[in-house]
Structures are given as C-alpha cells and as structure tokens.
Scaffold this motif. Structure first.
Motif: not given
Length: 533
Positions: A357-358, A413-415, A419-420, A474-477
């Motif tokens: 979602a996004g 939080y959305t920002r 993307p993740e 690490l984050s996914f991105t």
C-alpha cells in the motif's frame, strides 16, 4: 469516548504470573538501524490521546504494548476473533488450531525493544539449521546468522503478547469477538462502528481467521483521537482511509506460480533434532516442517492447486501412500494413521498474494497502518510478521523523535515505511517465478554469485539480498541498493575476466598460427614453386 455495551467481552488485567523483568534503557538509535533496546520506556504527557488498535494479532498487540510503554493510557485493542488460549495451554501443537512461524532479526529486535522477548522466547523453539531430503539422503545445513530463528505458533505468539499487556499494562483494554465494521474520519475525532460477533459452531481452527458471524445485536460506537490499522491484508481501516481521501492505494500482484497448502502434524523420533527446519520436495510438492517448543513438528505441505495427488485425497491410507511414493527416504512412518486421516480431510488453504500500500500510510495525525495492511508477502522467507514488527519499532521511534506529536510523527512514519513496504514486496516477488528456469535465474544464480564473490572478497561484497533482509541490520531499501552495487561490481569483474580470457585466447591462437606458419612455410613454398614450374 463512547463505550461499548456493558456485556461486551472486554478483558482487563488478570495476570498469569508475577512481573519479574525490569525494563532496559538505551540511547535512542537512528533509522534505519533499529536496535533492540529503544526508548519505549520514555514517558510523555500525551496521556489524554485515546487510541483504537484494530486487530489483536501479533502486530496489533505489540503495537498496544509499544504505545503503553510510551505513556499512552487510553488504548483499546479490537479483534473479531475470540480470546486466545493461555501460552502454556496444551492446544498449540494441534495443526487445526494454529500454524508455526519464524521470528528473525527484525522481529526479535522489536520484541527486545518493547520488553516482550523473554516471554516469547520461553514458548519458542530455536532453529539452528535445516535437514533436507530433497536429493534423497538427508543433508543437514547449519545457519551462520547472528539471529537464529525463533519458531512459535502464530496464535501462541498473540497469547504471549496478550499476557505481557495484562501483566505490565492493565490499563490497556483488549476487546475480543468485536468486529470494526466502519471508521468515519469526517469529524474531529474518528468514529468507529463496532459489532459483536462469534465463530460459527461448525467452523474451528485455522478457518476462524476467515469466519465471523455478526450477532443480531445493535451496533455500538466509539470515538478516538487515533486509529491504528493492524487488521491484515483485507484491512477495513485501509478502506476507510481511502474513503477519507488518503492516497492509500493497494497494489496487488497476480501469482506467477499459484501454490496452496495443507498442514500436517509430524512427530519426531528419539534420534531427531528438535532444533532443525525439516524440508523435502519433489515434483512440485514441498514439505516444510518447523518444531514446536514441545518438540514435535508442524508441517506445511505446499502444492499446486491443480495437483490431484493432494487435492483429490479421499482417505488417510491414500495420503500415506502418496507421500511414501513421493518421499521414500523421508520418515513418514512416524505419522499416525489418525493424522493421515485428518490430513486427507483438511481444507486446502491459500497463500497470501504479494501486495503493498502507498504512497501514504496515514491520514494526518488521525490514523496510520501497520503490518500486513501495508505489505503482504508469501511466507517462504519469514519476512511478513518480522517486517510488521519492524513497522512498530519505526512508529515508536517516530513518536519519540516528534515528542508524541501525532501530526508530525505519523507523516514521518509514512515517509520511512512506505518505500520499505514497496521494496520488500517487489524484491520478494522476483523470487516467485512461473518456470523453473526463471526461478533459477532470479533466485539460484544470484545466491551462487554472492557466495563466490563473498568468499573471494568478503570485505567488498555483502551477503545475498535475502540474508540482508532476514538479518535486519539494514533497511530493505538500503539492502537493495547495496546489492545493486554488488551486482554492478560483479558484472564488471566477470566482464573483465572474460575480456582477459578472450584476449589471452586471441594471443594464444595468433602465436600458434605464427608457429605453424613458420614450420609449414618452407614445404608450402617448395610445393607452390614445383606446381607453378
């Protein structure tokens, strides 16, 4: 806040046992490196904010725990299913009651951050590797991860988190058997319509997740300042956000290779390790079995929906015969005839589709989404629940950085998470290929390349993308960017090696040709002279 009727199933504090663990404190980390010990114990003055957490699965209950630790005192959790059994109940090895899942680095960090890890760990089984019969003889492979997988039944995990709330935060209300049928964001405060519901008498076990009979009672309403949507793939809160004008579009992908599953209880022998993931596969039938803390295995049998060998089973004897023919080396004799009968009669269940979602996950400071409501993946690599728990850690971090000011924290939080969620789903979908060749190119080949280059240059090349995702450092991105860089370097090195080999082959051929010419030129010249004369 408008309260629900007095007869509603609202459960307050009835501790299962004494509180024996002291909370830990540590400096607040910065995203994306979310450490285990966050600032969740920090108290704020935002006590008057009322919160409704829709969904009392693991993500919803851990969200409520995170809010309570941060100082929110008016938190109510709503769920349409009945109250779970206690964590120490004898029902958790029953395949008709719940299914097992694995908690990796991301999930364990979140549990540590909110002080719930010890309880969950007590009812989990640590898996240190896998035992695979896919090539005939059993092969054991041990993991080298920093976070070994913790295996626990999904509903048992919910029960553990529910116990944590009851013991440590009795002010949090958890209201079961209550369906949130609609959410209205048109007023200053969000208005939820609630309906009491129950499970049909002829529906038990896993099917409860899809069953909720609305009782013939008048609906009730409640008003809150904040709504948190932890209500899964078919999120009603997400639909309400869309109706309110938020850009919360769900992107759903068609299955390239549809797979369904049934569950199977598998006892272990005296010589069998209960710290391994047992696996076997042949002819598009896969069995993945994870251990319970009691020592038995709970297996998931994955197969194509058109496979009549499994879908068309009529009896336990037929099921046993099919498995003996498919997997002669696998220890199927340990499974009882009664369990084979149960397996043949069980309902075939669907795996979730890939979806995210996004680009927005919130509506100002009134609402935001977490967990499967924003990212849905297939459970092959254990990243669905783990990423949902990480959502909670990020939300908690945003609340801390914004001093719990919702109008700033939720957009932040959305920002960070939108993307993740997109990256997680799109990267995992690459592994879901329609043909074996496409799967080998998309999944197997990168693993081989990463293994080779990692051994040759460990300081330059990172582990594979899946390993980076599961570790959670690490984050996914960030992990995807790191692997994209590695792919470029790998391609450059491979092209350079091929160029050198090509140049070497050309020079070798030219040298051989010159030697041959020198050796053969006198006879050839003599023959030409003789013929021409």
């Amino acid at each position: 806040m408008a309260l629900v009727p007095a007869h509603a199933a609202t459960h307050r504090a009835t501790p299962y046992g004494p509180h024996t663990r002291a909370p830990r404190k540590a400096p607040r980390p910065r995203f994306p490196r979310l450490r285990a010990d966050g600032d969740g114990e920090t108290q704020h003055s935002n006590f008057d904010v009322s919160v409704a957490v829709v969904g009392a699965g693991p993500v919803g209950l851990l969200t409520a725990l995170a809010l309570a630790r941060r100082g929110f005192r008016k938190v109510r959790v709503l769920d349409r299913l009945p109250e779970p059994e206690r964590p120490d109940a004898p029902c958790w090895g029953d395949p008709d009651r719940s299914y097992n899942l694995g908690l990796g680095g991301r999930g364990q960090r979140a549990l540590m951050r909110f002080g719930a890890f010890d309880t969950v760990d007590h009812y989990s089984r640590t898996v240190v590797g896998r035992k695979d019969w896919s090539n005939g003889e059993a092969k054991v492979t041990l993991n080298k991860r920093r976070f070994m997988t913790k295996v626990i039944a999904r509903d048992r995990l919910s029960s553990c988190l529910y116990q944590e709330l009851q013991e440590k935060h009795p002010e949090v209300e958890v209201q079961f058997s209550t369906e949130c049928t609609s959410v209205d964001f048109s007023q200053a405060r969000a208005r939820l319509e609630l309906q009491r519901c129950g499970v049909p008498k002829d529906v038990q076990g896993l099917a409860q997740e899809e069953s909720c009979d609305i009782l013939n009672e008048a609906p009730s309403e409640m008003e809150v300042d904040l709504v948190l949507g932890c209500d899964g793939i078919r999120s009603a809160v997400r639909g309400a956000l869309q109706a309110a004008g938020a850009r919360v579009e769900q992107t759903r992908f068609q299955d390239r290779r549809p797979i369904v599953y049934r569950v199977l209880a598998i006892p272990t022998g005296k010589e069998d390790s209960t710290e391994l993931n047992y696996s076997v596969r042949k002819d598009n039938v896969i069995v993945e079995a994870l251990p319970n803390v009691e020592g038995d295995l709970l297996g998931v049998v994955l197969f194509r929906p058109t496979d009549e060998r499994i879908e068309g089973l009529k009896s336990g004897a037929e099921a046993k015969k099919v498995f003996e023919e498919l997997f002669p080396e696998w220890p199927t004799p340990m499974i009882t005839d009664e369990e084979w009968d149960n397996f043949a009669a069980r309902k075939t269940r669907q795996l979730p589709r890939f979806a995210y979602a996004g680009p927005e996950l919130n509506l100002g400071g009134k609402c935001c989404l977490l967990g499967d409501a924003i990212h849905s993946v297939k459970p092959f690599f254990g990243l669905g629940l783990n990423s949902g728990f990480e959502d909670i850690s990020v939300l908690d971090q945003c609340l801390g950085e914004c001093d719990a000011e919702l109008s700033k924290a939720l957009p932040l939080y959305t920002r960070r998470r939108a993307p993740e969620a997109k990256c997680l789903v799109r990267c995992q979908r690459r592994f879901d290929q329609a043909t074996d060749l496409a799967f080998a190119l998309a999944f197997v080949l990168p693993i081989v390349l990463d293994s080779i280059f990692r051994k040759l240059l460990p300081s330059v090349f990172a582990p594979g993308l899946l390993a980076l995702f599961q570790d959670g450092e690490l984050s996914f991105t960030t992990a995807e960017r790191r692997k994209r860089r590695d792919r470029i370097l790998q391609a450059m090195i491979i092209c350079g090696v091929l160029s050198l080999l090509g140049a070497g082959a050309f020079l070798s051929l030219r040298t051989v040709a010159r030697l041959l010419w020198r050796c053969l030129s006198p006879p050839v010249h003599g023959w030409l002279h003789h013929e021409l004369m």
